[in-house]
Motif scaffolding. Structure first.
Motif, PDB file in Angstrom:
ATOM      1  N   VAL A  19      89.235 -14.323 -22.957  1.00  0.00           N
ATOM      2  CA  VAL A  19      88.115 -13.764 -23.846  1.00  0.00           C
ATOM      3  C   VAL A  19      87.625 -12.104 -23.147  1.00  0.00           C
ATOM      4  O   VAL A  19      87.615 -10.985 -23.492  1.00  0.00           O
ATOM      5  CB  VAL A  19      86.920 -14.327 -24.067  1.00  0.00           C
ATOM      6  CG1 VAL A  19      85.845 -13.603 -24.941  1.00  0.00           C
ATOM      7  CG2 VAL A  19      87.385 -15.256 -25.109  1.00  0.00           C
ATOM      8  N   ALA A  20      87.325 -12.329 -21.652  1.00  0.00           N
ATOM      9  CA  ALA A  20      86.931 -11.555 -20.939  1.00  0.00           C
ATOM     10  C   ALA A  20      87.822 -10.219 -20.567  1.00  0.00           C
ATOM     11  O   ALA A  20      87.844  -8.935 -20.590  1.00  0.00           O
ATOM     12  CB  ALA A  20      86.294 -12.041 -19.381  1.00  0.00           C
ATOM     13  N   THR A  21      89.089 -10.664 -20.509  1.00  0.00           N
ATOM     14  CA  THR A  21      90.256  -9.700 -20.342  1.00  0.00           C
ATOM     15  C   THR A  21      90.711  -8.855 -21.317  1.00  0.00           C
ATOM     16  O   THR A  21      90.645  -7.682 -21.123  1.00  0.00           O
ATOM     17  CB  THR A  21      91.626 -10.602 -19.945  1.00  0.00           C
ATOM     18  OG1 THR A  21      91.190 -11.335 -18.824  1.00  0.00           O
ATOM     19  CG2 THR A  21      92.578  -9.868 -19.527  1.00  0.00           C
ATOM     20  N   ILE A  22      90.587  -9.687 -22.636  1.00  0.00           N
ATOM     21  CA  ILE A  22      90.771  -8.695 -23.714  1.00  0.00           C
ATOM     22  C   ILE A  22      89.521  -7.875 -24.027  1.00  0.00           C
ATOM     23  O   ILE A  22      89.678  -6.615 -24.578  1.00  0.00           O
ATOM     24  CB  ILE A  22      91.047  -9.736 -24.933  1.00  0.00           C
ATOM     25  CG1 ILE A  22      92.373 -10.603 -24.699  1.00  0.00           C
ATOM     26  CG2 ILE A  22      91.191  -9.015 -26.224  1.00  0.00           C
ATOM     27  CD1 ILE A  22      93.433  -9.830 -24.549  1.00  0.00           C
ATOM     28  N   THR A  23      88.354  -8.222 -23.956  1.00  0.00           N
ATOM     29  CA  THR A  23      87.131  -7.477 -23.903  1.00  0.00           C
ATOM     30  C   THR A  23      87.112  -6.241 -23.125  1.00  0.00           C
ATOM     31  O   THR A  23      86.778  -5.167 -23.509  1.00  0.00           O
ATOM     32  CB  THR A  23      86.082  -8.417 -23.780  1.00  0.00           C
ATOM     33  OG1 THR A  23      85.917  -9.345 -24.664  1.00  0.00           O
ATOM     34  CG2 THR A  23      84.566  -7.579 -24.063  1.00  0.00           C
ATOM     35  N   GLY A  24      87.302  -6.417 -21.789  1.00  0.00           N
ATOM     36  CA  GLY A  24      87.629  -5.481 -20.907  1.00  0.00           C
ATOM     37  C   GLY A  24      88.765  -4.227 -21.415  1.00  0.00           C
ATOM     38  O   GLY A  24      88.379  -3.263 -21.222  1.00  0.00           O
ATOM     39  N   GLY A  25      89.769  -4.881 -21.695  1.00  0.00           N
ATOM     40  CA  GLY A  25      90.923  -4.005 -22.253  1.00  0.00           C
ATOM     41  C   GLY A  25      90.486  -3.059 -23.450  1.00  0.00           C
ATOM     42  O   GLY A  25      90.595  -2.140 -23.556  1.00  0.00           O
ATOM     43  N   THR A  26      89.688  -3.762 -24.338  1.00  0.00           N
ATOM     44  CA  THR A  26      89.259  -2.896 -25.401  1.00  0.00           C
ATOM     45  C   THR A  26      88.310  -2.011 -25.234  1.00  0.00           C
ATOM     46  O   THR A  26      88.328  -1.032 -25.585  1.00  0.00           O
ATOM     47  CB  THR A  26      88.654  -4.160 -26.374  1.00  0.00           C
ATOM     48  OG1 THR A  26      89.661  -5.119 -26.721  1.00  0.00           O
ATOM     49  CG2 THR A  26      88.030  -3.502 -27.727  1.00  0.00           C
ATOM     50  N   ILE A  27      87.447  -2.267 -24.181  1.00  0.00           N
ATOM     51  CA  ILE A  27      86.361  -1.330 -23.696  1.00  0.00           C
ATOM     52  C   ILE A  27      86.896  -0.152 -22.926  1.00  0.00           C
ATOM     53  O   ILE A  27      86.719   0.863 -23.182  1.00  0.00           O
ATOM     54  CB  ILE A  27      85.333  -1.999 -22.924  1.00  0.00           C
ATOM     55  CG1 ILE A  27      84.306  -3.006 -23.500  1.00  0.00           C
ATOM     56  CG2 ILE A  27      84.538  -1.104 -22.101  1.00  0.00           C
ATOM     57  CD1 ILE A  27      83.478  -3.929 -22.685  1.00  0.00           C
ATOM     58  N   ALA A  28      88.044  -0.510 -22.273  1.00  0.00           N
ATOM     59  CA  ALA A  28      88.655   0.473 -21.782  1.00  0.00           C
ATOM     60  C   ALA A  28      89.250   1.493 -22.499  1.00  0.00           C
ATOM     61  O   ALA A  28      89.354   2.911 -22.405  1.00  0.00           O
ATOM     62  CB  ALA A  28      89.779  -0.068 -20.835  1.00  0.00           C
ATOM     63  N   TRP A  29      89.942   0.910 -23.774  1.00  0.00           N
ATOM     64  CA  TRP A  29      90.744   1.947 -24.673  1.00  0.00           C
ATOM     65  C   TRP A  29      89.410   2.815 -25.318  1.00  0.00           C
ATOM     66  O   TRP A  29      89.625   3.966 -25.602  1.00  0.00           O
ATOM     67  CB  TRP A  29      91.290   1.097 -25.775  1.00  0.00           C
ATOM     68  CG  TRP A  29      92.864   0.658 -25.192  1.00  0.00           C
ATOM     69  CD1 TRP A  29      93.121  -0.606 -24.915  1.00  0.00           C
ATOM     70  CD2 TRP A  29      93.960   1.602 -25.091  1.00  0.00           C
ATOM     71  NE1 TRP A  29      94.476  -0.629 -24.685  1.00  0.00           N
ATOM     72  CE2 TRP A  29      95.009   0.567 -24.705  1.00  0.00           C
ATOM     73  CE3 TRP A  29      94.149   2.921 -25.001  1.00  0.00           C
ATOM     74  CZ2 TRP A  29      96.059   1.090 -24.405  1.00  0.00           C
ATOM     75  CZ3 TRP A  29      95.070   3.527 -24.680  1.00  0.00           C
ATOM     76  CH2 TRP A  29      96.562   2.787 -24.383  1.00  0.00           C
ATOM     77  N   PHE A  30      88.279   2.037 -25.649  1.00  0.00           N
ATOM     78  CA  PHE A  30      87.395   2.919 -26.428  1.00  0.00           C
ATOM     79  C   PHE A  30      86.820   3.984 -25.568  1.00  0.00           C
ATOM     80  O   PHE A  30      86.345   4.927 -26.065  1.00  0.00           O
ATOM     81  CB  PHE A  30      86.204   1.949 -26.825  1.00  0.00           C
ATOM     82  CG  PHE A  30      85.262   2.609 -27.779  1.00  0.00           C
ATOM     83  CD1 PHE A  30      85.905   2.918 -29.032  1.00  0.00           C
ATOM     84  CD2 PHE A  30      84.108   2.657 -27.537  1.00  0.00           C
ATOM     85  CE1 PHE A  30      84.735   3.624 -30.127  1.00  0.00           C
ATOM     86  CE2 PHE A  30      83.118   3.612 -28.208  1.00  0.00           C
ATOM     87  CZ  PHE A  30      83.502   3.931 -29.388  1.00  0.00           C
ATOM     88  N   VAL A  31      86.511   3.846 -24.161  1.00  0.00           N
ATOM     89  CA  VAL A  31      86.056   4.613 -23.304  1.00  0.00           C
ATOM     90  C   VAL A  31      87.167   5.732 -23.204  1.00  0.00           C
ATOM     91  O   VAL A  31      86.731   6.839 -23.250  1.00  0.00           O
ATOM     92  CB  VAL A  31      85.768   3.980 -21.903  1.00  0.00           C
ATOM     93  CG1 VAL A  31      85.516   4.971 -20.766  1.00  0.00           C
ATOM     94  CG2 VAL A  31      84.608   3.129 -22.167  1.00  0.00           C
TER      95      VAL A  31
END
Length: 87
Positions: A19-31
């Protein structure tokens, strides 16, 4: 074809905080999307507008991924809790 047949067992899958890995990747794409947004005109003029779309699609698919892995983790937890009450 037997030349490429593996002769050993596949390693066990790595388990981590998915969950943390996917959340981190999602935040990176949005940033990345937000960082590129002020340069919209430059991207449009040079034919690179798809970069913005790629980042936005990555963030959107990441949101679906967060929902999926949270649901998966909950199902795994339910199965582990319900299948072995004596241990």
């Amino acid at each position: 074809m037997t030349k490429w047949t593996p002769k050993h067992e596949a390693p066990a899958p790595l388990e981590g905080d998915v969950v943390a890995t996917i959340t981190g990747g999602t935040i990176a794409w949005f940033v990345l999307f937000l960082v590129q947004l002020p340069f919209y005109g430059w991207f449009r003029d040079h034919g690179h507008l798809w970069w913005l779309g790629t980042c936005l699609a990555g963030a959107g698919l990441g949101l679906i991924g967060i929902w999926y892995v949270r649901t998966r983790e909950a199902a795994i937890r339910r199965t582990q809790d319900g299948s072995s009450p004596g241990t």
